[in-house]
Design a protein around this motif. Structure first.
Motif, short mmCIF file in Angstrom:
data_model
loop_
_atom_site.label_atom_id
_atom_site.label_comp_id
_atom_site.label_asym_id
_atom_site.label_seq_id
_atom_site.Cartn_x
_atom_site.Cartn_y
_atom_site.Cartn_z
N ALA A 1 0.57 -1.19 -0.13
CA ALA A 1 -0.22 -0.08 0.37
C ALA A 1 0.63 0.91 0.11
O ALA A 1 0.70 1.45 -0.47
N ALA A 2 1.91 1.82 0.58
CA ALA A 2 2.76 2.15 1.18
C ALA A 2 3.15 2.36 -0.26
O ALA A 2 3.75 3.78 -1.25
N LEU A 3 3.94 1.20 -1.42
CA LEU A 3 4.25 1.61 -2.77
C LEU A 3 3.02 2.18 -3.93
O LEU A 3 4.05 2.73 -4.70
N ASP A 4 2.25 2.02 -3.29
CA ASP A 4 1.16 1.82 -4.34
C ASP A 4 0.75 3.91 -4.11
O ASP A 4 0.49 4.40 -5.13
N ALA A 5 1.14 4.16 -2.93
CA ALA A 5 1.06 5.88 -2.82
C ALA A 5 2.25 6.25 -3.35
O ALA A 5 1.82 6.97 -3.45
N ALA A 6 3.27 6.38 -3.00
CA ALA A 6 4.56 6.68 -3.84
C ALA A 6 4.81 6.54 -4.65
O ALA A 6 4.50 7.74 -5.73
N PHE A 7 4.31 5.62 -5.93
CA PHE A 7 4.53 5.98 -6.91
C PHE A 7 2.90 6.59 -7.90
O PHE A 7 3.36 6.39 -8.60
N ASN A 8 2.11 6.09 -7.17
CA ASN A 8 0.77 7.11 -8.00
C ASN A 8 0.98 8.04 -7.42
O ASN A 8 -0.06 9.08 -6.95
N GLY A 9 1.81 9.15 -6.59
CA GLY A 9 1.60 10.39 -6.15
C GLY A 9 1.26 11.20 -4.94
O GLY A 9 1.22 12.03 -4.36
N THR A 10 1.23 9.88 -3.77
CA THR A 10 0.20 10.32 -2.49
C THR A 10 1.01 9.71 -1.71
O THR A 10 -0.02 8.96 -0.76
N PRO A 11 2.28 9.54 -1.64
CA PRO A 11 3.48 8.82 -0.38
C PRO A 11 2.94 9.84 1.04
O PRO A 11 2.91 11.26 0.90
N GLY A 12 3.67 9.50 2.08
CA GLY A 12 4.47 9.49 3.30
C GLY A 12 4.72 10.94 3.34
O GLY A 12 4.58 11.37 4.49
N THR A 13 6.31 10.36 2.45
CA THR A 13 6.74 11.55 2.26
C THR A 13 7.02 11.89 1.53
O THR A 13 6.87 11.59 0.59
N ALA A 14 6.95 12.96 0.73
CA ALA A 14 7.10 13.84 0.02
C ALA A 14 8.35 13.36 -1.08
O ALA A 14 7.35 13.20 -2.51
N ALA A 15 9.16 13.12 -0.28
CA ALA A 15 10.77 12.53 -1.50
C ALA A 15 11.06 11.40 -1.85
O ALA A 15 11.30 10.99 -2.99
N HIS A 16 9.17 10.80 -1.45
CA HIS A 16 9.10 9.29 -2.01
C HIS A 16 8.51 9.38 -3.28
O HIS A 16 8.14 8.14 -3.73
N ALA A 17 7.85 10.15 -3.88
CA ALA A 17 7.01 10.35 -4.54
C ALA A 17 7.66 10.06 -6.20
O ALA A 17 8.80 10.58 -6.26
N TYR A 18 7.38 9.29 -6.71
CA TYR A 18 7.57 8.80 -8.33
C TYR A 18 7.92 10.06 -9.29
O TYR A 18 9.49 9.79 -10.01
N ASP A 19 7.18 11.22 -9.14
CA ASP A 19 7.54 12.14 -10.01
C ASP A 19 9.08 13.15 -9.38
O ASP A 19 9.61 14.16 -9.87
N GLU A 20 9.13 12.86 -8.01
CA GLU A 20 10.36 13.11 -7.09
C GLU A 20 11.45 12.52 -7.28
O GLU A 20 12.35 13.22 -7.52
N SER A 21 11.91 11.75 -7.26
CA SER A 21 12.58 10.31 -7.23
C SER A 21 13.04 10.06 -7.57
O SER A 21 14.21 9.31 -8.28
N PHE A 22 12.19 9.61 -8.85
CA PHE A 22 12.40 8.34 -10.05
C PHE A 22 12.10 9.14 -11.46
O PHE A 22 12.92 8.66 -11.99
N PHE A 23 11.18 10.03 -11.39
CA PHE A 23 11.02 11.18 -12.54
C PHE A 23 11.33 12.20 -13.03
O PHE A 23 10.97 13.00 -11.70
N ASN A 24 11.81 12.75 -14.12
CA ASN A 24 12.60 13.86 -14.50
C ASN A 24 12.22 15.05 -14.67
O ASN A 24 12.15 15.85 -15.17
N GLY A 25 11.19 14.26 -15.39
CA GLY A 25 10.18 14.95 -16.55
C GLY A 25 8.84 16.28 -16.12
O GLY A 25 8.80 16.70 -15.26
N THR A 26 8.34 16.24 -17.23
CA THR A 26 6.92 17.10 -16.78
C THR A 26 5.99 15.70 -15.79
O THR A 26 5.10 15.40 -16.71
N PRO A 27 5.39 17.07 -15.33
CA PRO A 27 4.59 15.92 -14.29
C PRO A 27 3.37 15.89 -15.09
O PRO A 27 2.34 16.67 -16.08
N LEU A 28 1.87 15.08 -14.68
CA LEU A 28 0.94 15.15 -15.64
C LEU A 28 -0.06 16.26 -15.40
O LEU A 28 -0.42 16.33 -16.35
#
Length: 359
Positions: A185-212
């Motif tokens: 569940a925590a990974l689902d949240a991180a990869f879908n933009g709603t992590p408990g820690t903002a830096a864990h979001a996919y668009d923050e630490s995985f992806f560098n391009g244009t946010p959706l």
């Protein structure tokens, strides 16, 4: 009876001959140009009222030629995208097949799945970071940067690598089914933009391009192109589209925790099952992106076929307007050359005249 004799000064006579010679030289140069090119040296003077039509036709021709060039550029970009997507799907399918084979806890624990997933993760990232003419293919409109961070690459903004994020969420491993469910569940949240820690979001630490979406939740622009007068296409495929999020989540789950180390059968099946589900969703999404990219390739190809036909028609019309009769141009050139030679001969004879010769 008084008679008058009109006289012409030597200077006036010289200037008159110079003007005549200059005019004839200009006409000869124009004729030479027309013989060499087959077109009017000064088409707008020659066409008169039809010069506006010629200007308009040539402007359309140049726009058409420019659009063909930009479409060819886009065609090359789409070709490279299609190739990269095919490679991504093949690399992911290999891991998916191995994962599905080992979803049953009663089977022997795989000893190689973690290493395979980690290798596939960086392989897929390398394809997602493909570029054409210096522009990233899968980063969205922010194409001046690489789309993804590799498994161990620290993000320039958060300072965390994908491996760091996964280790922070998964911790020391999967202990039981409840622990597995919580971390999934925590990974689902991180990869879908709603992590408990903002830096864990996919668009923050995985992806560098244009946010959706932007800060207000509105969809950000996608890559688009006008391929014909009234035909625009949206061809962008981004590495943060949902299918890619699922794909990278499935790979990251396997690369973070060695399935062979999960001792609890329920936890093992929950973890491997979730990873297989994410990978399956991702592979299907990549295949859909391939299909859509193929459709865009066909649209661009058809548009360029139409534009090339249009260019040919415009070229013929311009030729009809601006072309000269080669026989008439050659005849005119010969006539002007003869007149100019005669003028030079007269000038030479006049320059030799002197009162002394008659004394």
């Amino acid at each position: 009876m008084v008679s008058y004799v009109q006289t012409i000064s030597s200077l006036q006579s010289l200037l008159s001959r110079q003007r005549t010679t200059s005019d004839m030289t200009r006409l000869m140069m124009n004729a030479e140009t027309e013989v060499a090119t087959g077109r009017h040296a000064d088409p707008f003077a020659a066409l008169g009222s039809r010069s506006i039509e010629a200007m308009s036709t040539r402007a359309v021709y140049e726009r058409t030629e420019g659009r063909i060039e930009s479409n060819t550029f886009l065609q090359n970009r789409l070709d490279l995208m299609a190739t990269a997507l095919g490679n991504i799907r093949e690399a992911a399918q290999e891991v998916l097949t191995a994962t599905i084979t080992n979803t049953d806890a009663s089977s022997s624990r795989p000893q190689y799945l973690q290493e395979m997933a980690a290798t596939a993760y960086d392989t897929i990232v390398s394809f997602l970071n493909s570029s054409y003419n210096g522009k990233s293919l899968f980063a969205g409109v922010d194409s001046d940067r690489a789309a993804m961070n590799s498994w161990g690459q620290d993000d320039s903004g958060t300072g965390l690598s994908p491996s760091d994020v996964m280790s922070a969420i998964v911790g020391g491993g999967i202990t039981d089914a409840t622990d597995a469910a919580s971390k999934i569940a925590a990974l689902d949240a991180a990869f879908n933009g709603t992590p408990g820690t903002a830096a864990h979001a996919y668009d923050e630490s995985f992806f560098n391009g244009t946010p959706l979406t932007d800060g207000l939740g509105n969809a950000n622009p996608r890559m688009t192109a006008q391929i014909d007068e009234s035909l625009d296409i949206s061809y962008g495929v981004q590495a943060n589209d949902q299918g890619f999020r699922d794909l990278m989540r499935g790979l990251a789950m396997l690369a973070t925790t060695d399935p062979a180390d999960i001792g609890d059968d329920d936890a093992y099946e929950a973890w491997i099952g979730a990873a297989a589900s994410a990978l399956g969703s991702g592979v299907n999404a990549v295949l859909a992106s391939e299909t859509r990219t193929g459709t865009m390739q066909k649209l661009v190809e058809d548009a360029n076929d139409r534009l090339n036909n249009k260019k040919e028609v415009l070229s013929l019309h311009i030729s009809e307007l601006e072309s000269v009769d080669p026989y008439e141009a050659a005849t005119r050139l010969t006539s002007i050359q003869t007149q100019l030679q005669a003028s030079y001969a007269v000038t030479a004879r006049l320059s030799q005249l002197s009162y002394i010769n008659f004394l």
